[in-house]
Design an enzyme around this catalytic site. Structure first.
Site, mmCIF file in Angstrom:
data_model
loop_
_atom_site.group_PDB
_atom_site.id
_atom_site.type_symbol
_atom_site.label_atom_id
_atom_site.label_comp_id
_atom_site.label_asym_id
_atom_site.label_seq_id
_atom_site.Cartn_x
_atom_site.Cartn_y
_atom_site.Cartn_z
ATOM 1 N N LYS A 279 0.860 -1.191 0.000
ATOM 2 C CA LYS A 279 0.000 0.000 0.000
ATOM 3 C C LYS A 279 0.892 1.236 0.000
ATOM 4 O O LYS A 279 1.734 1.402 0.879
ATOM 5 C CB LYS A 279 -0.894 0.005 1.246
ATOM 6 C CG LYS A 279 -1.708 1.292 1.427
ATOM 7 C CD LYS A 279 -2.456 1.292 2.755
ATOM 8 C CE LYS A 279 -3.130 2.648 3.007
ATOM 9 N NZ LYS A 279 -3.804 2.691 4.330
ATOM 10 N N ASP A 284 -2.532 10.582 3.174
ATOM 11 C CA ASP A 284 -3.920 10.171 3.378
ATOM 12 C C ASP A 284 -4.660 11.170 4.253
ATOM 13 O O ASP A 284 -4.524 11.170 5.476
ATOM 14 C CB ASP A 284 -3.977 8.777 4.014
ATOM 15 C CG ASP A 284 -5.410 8.296 4.200
ATOM 16 O OD1 ASP A 284 -6.305 8.837 3.512
ATOM 17 O OD2 ASP A 284 -5.629 7.382 5.005
ATOM 18 N N LYS A 291 -10.247 12.822 7.893
ATOM 19 C CA LYS A 291 -9.779 12.388 9.210
ATOM 20 C C LYS A 291 -10.017 13.492 10.236
ATOM 21 O O LYS A 291 -9.911 14.681 9.910
ATOM 22 C CB LYS A 291 -8.296 12.042 9.165
ATOM 23 C CG LYS A 291 -7.967 10.799 8.370
ATOM 24 C CD LYS A 291 -6.483 10.505 8.402
ATOM 25 C CE LYS A 291 -6.147 9.280 7.558
ATOM 26 N NZ LYS A 291 -6.709 8.049 8.122
ATOM 27 N N ASP A 302 1.628 6.655 5.321
ATOM 28 C CA ASP A 302 0.663 5.674 4.839
ATOM 29 C C ASP A 302 1.145 4.926 3.600
ATOM 30 O O ASP A 302 0.404 4.149 3.019
ATOM 31 C CB ASP A 302 -0.685 6.349 4.562
ATOM 32 C CG ASP A 302 -1.863 5.434 4.838
ATOM 33 O OD1 ASP A 302 -1.687 4.445 5.561
ATOM 34 O OD2 ASP A 302 -2.960 5.708 4.321
ATOM 35 N N ASP A 361 -12.058 6.969 3.587
ATOM 36 C CA ASP A 361 -10.843 6.780 4.395
ATOM 37 C C ASP A 361 -10.475 5.298 4.510
ATOM 38 O O ASP A 361 -9.459 4.970 5.109
ATOM 39 C CB ASP A 361 -11.035 7.395 5.784
ATOM 40 C CG ASP A 361 -9.717 7.548 6.537
ATOM 41 O OD1 ASP A 361 -8.665 7.628 5.865
ATOM 42 O OD2 ASP A 361 -9.737 7.577 7.781
ATOM 43 N N GLU A 363 -9.389 3.577 2.060
ATOM 44 C CA GLU A 363 -8.901 3.640 0.681
ATOM 45 C C GLU A 363 -7.789 2.653 0.390
ATOM 46 O O GLU A 363 -7.590 2.234 -0.754
ATOM 47 C CB GLU A 363 -8.428 5.057 0.351
ATOM 48 C CG GLU A 363 -7.010 5.406 0.763
ATOM 49 C CD GLU A 363 -6.732 5.301 2.263
ATOM 50 O OE1 GLU A 363 -5.583 4.986 2.624
ATOM 51 O OE2 GLU A 363 -7.657 5.535 3.067
ATOM 52 N N ARG A 365 -7.409 -0.474 1.043
ATOM 53 C CA ARG A 365 -7.880 -1.756 0.523
ATOM 54 C C ARG A 365 -8.300 -1.652 -0.952
ATOM 55 O O ARG A 365 -8.265 -2.634 -1.679
ATOM 56 C CB ARG A 365 -9.029 -2.278 1.386
ATOM 57 C CG ARG A 365 -10.274 -1.426 1.386
ATOM 58 C CD ARG A 365 -11.181 -1.722 2.577
ATOM 59 N NE ARG A 365 -10.565 -1.268 3.822
ATOM 60 C CZ ARG A 365 -11.123 -1.446 5.022
ATOM 61 N NH1 ARG A 365 -12.280 -2.089 5.126
ATOM 62 N NH2 ARG A 365 -10.519 -1.004 6.107
#
Length: 517
Positions: A279, A284, A291, A302, A361, A363, A365
């Site tokens: 990933k 993010d 967030k 991230d 959020d 995201e 996956r």
């Protein structure tokens, strides 16, 4: 990077800024702290009273404890540094590799700014030499790319001679055998492994305004050229044409478009192929599902999974492992804008499956799903994905342990064993089949979030939907240990840690030896 050598010199005669010795808590039945093997020559210079002197100074041998004192006459080093090893092993037993690794890391950090240190820690065999070398090199790490040290010349790369923030320059491991093939190989592996963990740390620590999907991909291209790897970069046009709905959906709100990078190492005599998927969300914000305050400041990290995968592929190449390793870096920036993905939107993924996005959020996956499908097309012998995926995993396992999920119990057990051997705390997690129903969507094939309970496990269940049939797969959720916000400990710095690199390299080594698990 800090230089690492083996030396047959005595701890008393080697010229260095400091000599490092180990101090342990006495084994059962023993009173007080005891010196670890390797400290004999230093103890002799103190007339056999070094342990007593250290205890007088408050040293107990506790793990990570560091005590400095002036060297006695007869020693060429100016300073003696005693580092705690924790409880001494039973008689005739060796010190645990991770205890040596952490002690060496603590010592290296304490000696920042020094030119040379002699490490007189227990180094009876190649495993101990490797642990001391790894710990020292990882502990000496410092990220100073953005520090000027208050001096314009320093900002342009000229370090001050007395810069205490500079890492320890050279480590000499005493007791090692420079002519022994196993010891020499241990040092070479430690140097390569530490260099690649530190590569991942550098990427994680780089601010998002300098590390975008495009610039990350450029670093992969540069490394591929340097180490003879094959690299392919899909830009936003290729991703859109190829139907990579997850990557394009997550990245559509940013001015920095997404990338999918394939970087591969091949060995002419390899019999197995590993696919590693990372990933790579270079920043993010949470997207439209923004967030809350206090959760944005560290979101440059991230992309830690992609950094770990990238570093592991390069390490496999540098070590010449007899295995094919392919890394897939799913790179995107998740930002809110007028063009951003909205809660309720439906994406058509690269696999053809449709996903209703209820939380932008969640995201990671989505980008991983596209990369997992693409990796599966090449029919590797196993796939491992690495991601800072869920806060739920942090709540379950804390800040130092990553979770392991898999579609094969034996493979999960093997990955867990390798992680523990590498010194990376991990824990096998289940994937209860009943959780799959929570991903059912009324309008699409599935949705990207379900009930909050078991959220970390549910993310793994989602990812499994995109793994090719019959391919052993493991998912490492490194959300806890990937970025360390507290004070450094052992060989773990503040900031990016390079979590999972050593586990992935260990898996590649096991696979090269014919033991995939």
């Amino acid at each position: 990077m800090t230089a690492l050598t083996l030396s047959t010199s005595s701890a008393a005669t080697l010229r260095a800024d400091a000599v490092v010795v180990g101090l342990a808590k006495g084994a059962k039945g023993a009173k007080g702290a005891v010196l670890a093997p390797g400290a004999e020559a230093v103890d002799k210079a103190f007339d056999g009273k070094l342990a007593a002197v250290l205890e007088t100074l408050g040293a107990s041998g506790a793990e990570g404890e560091v005590t400095k004192l002036p060297a006695a006459s007869g020693l060429k080093a100016a300073v003696v540094l005693a580092v705690g090893l924790g409880k001494a092993p039973a008689e005739d037993a060796d010190y645990d590799a991770e205890a040596l690794r952490r002690a060496a890391g603590s010592a290296a950090r304490a000696l920042a700014g020094s030119k040379k240190a002699a490490f007189a820690l227990p180094a009876e065999d190649a495993e101990a030499v490797a642990a001391i070398g790894e710990g020292a090199l990882l502990g000496a790490y410092a990220f100073s790319a953005y520090r000027s040290n208050g001096d314009a010349k320093a900002a342009r790369g000229a370090k001050k001679a007395d810069d205490k923030s500079a890492p320890l320059a050279e480590v000499a491991i005493l007791g090692g055998k420079p002519r022994d093939k196993a010891h020499k190989a241990a040092v070479e592996r430690a140097q390569t492994l530490a260099a690649e963990v530190n590569r991942a740390r550098d990427l994680i620590n780089t601010p998002s305004n300098d590390l975008t999907p495009k610039s990350f991909a450029a670093q992969a291209q540069a490394a591929a050229k340097e180490f003879g790897l094959k690299v392919e970069v899909l830009d936003e046009r290729a991703l859109k044409k190829g139907g990579y709905g997850g990557l394009m959906g997550v990245g559509q709100g940013s001015e920095n478009p997404p990338r999918l990078v394939r970087i591969g190492y091949t060995h002419a005599k390899a019999e197995k192929t590993l696919a590693l998927v990372g990933k790579g969300i270079t920043y993010d914000s949470g997207g439209i599902s923004l967030k809350p305050a206090g959760h944005n400041e560290t979101m440059k990290c991230d992309m830690s999974g992609a950094a770990a995968v990238f570093a592991a592929v390069v390490a496999a190449a540098r070590l010449g492992l007899r295995v094919n390793v392919t890394g897939w870096l799913a790179l995107a920036e998740n930002m809110p804008s007028g063009a951003a993905l909205r809660p309720g939107d439906v994406l058509t993924m690269y696999s053809g499956k449709t996903v209703e996005v209820l939380n932008t959020d969640a995201e990671g996956r989505l980008v991983l799903a596209d990369a997992l499908t693409r990796a599966s097309e090449e029919q590797p012998d196993a796939i491992v994905d690495v991601a800072t995926l869920t806060g739920a995993m942090v709540l379950a396992l804390g800040n130092r342990t990553f979770g392991i999920m898999a579609n094969d119990d034996a493979f999960r057990a093997s990955v867990h064993e390798i992680a523990e051997e590498a010194g990376e705390p991990s824990w096998p997690m289940p994937m209860p089949s009943e959780l799959r129903k929570g991903l059912d969507s009324p309008i699409a094939d599935l949705k990207n979030v379900g009930e909050r309970a078991g959220g970390g496990l549910l993310a793994g269940v989602f990812l499994q939907e995109f793994v090719g049939e019959g391919i052993p797969w493991a998912h490492l959720d490194i959300a806890g240990p990937a970025f360390h916000e507290s004070a450094p400990f052992g060989y773990t710095p503040k900031g990016g840690t390079g979590s999972a690199v050593r586990t992935l390299v260990g898996l590649a080594e096991r696979t090269a030896e014919g033991d995939l698990g």
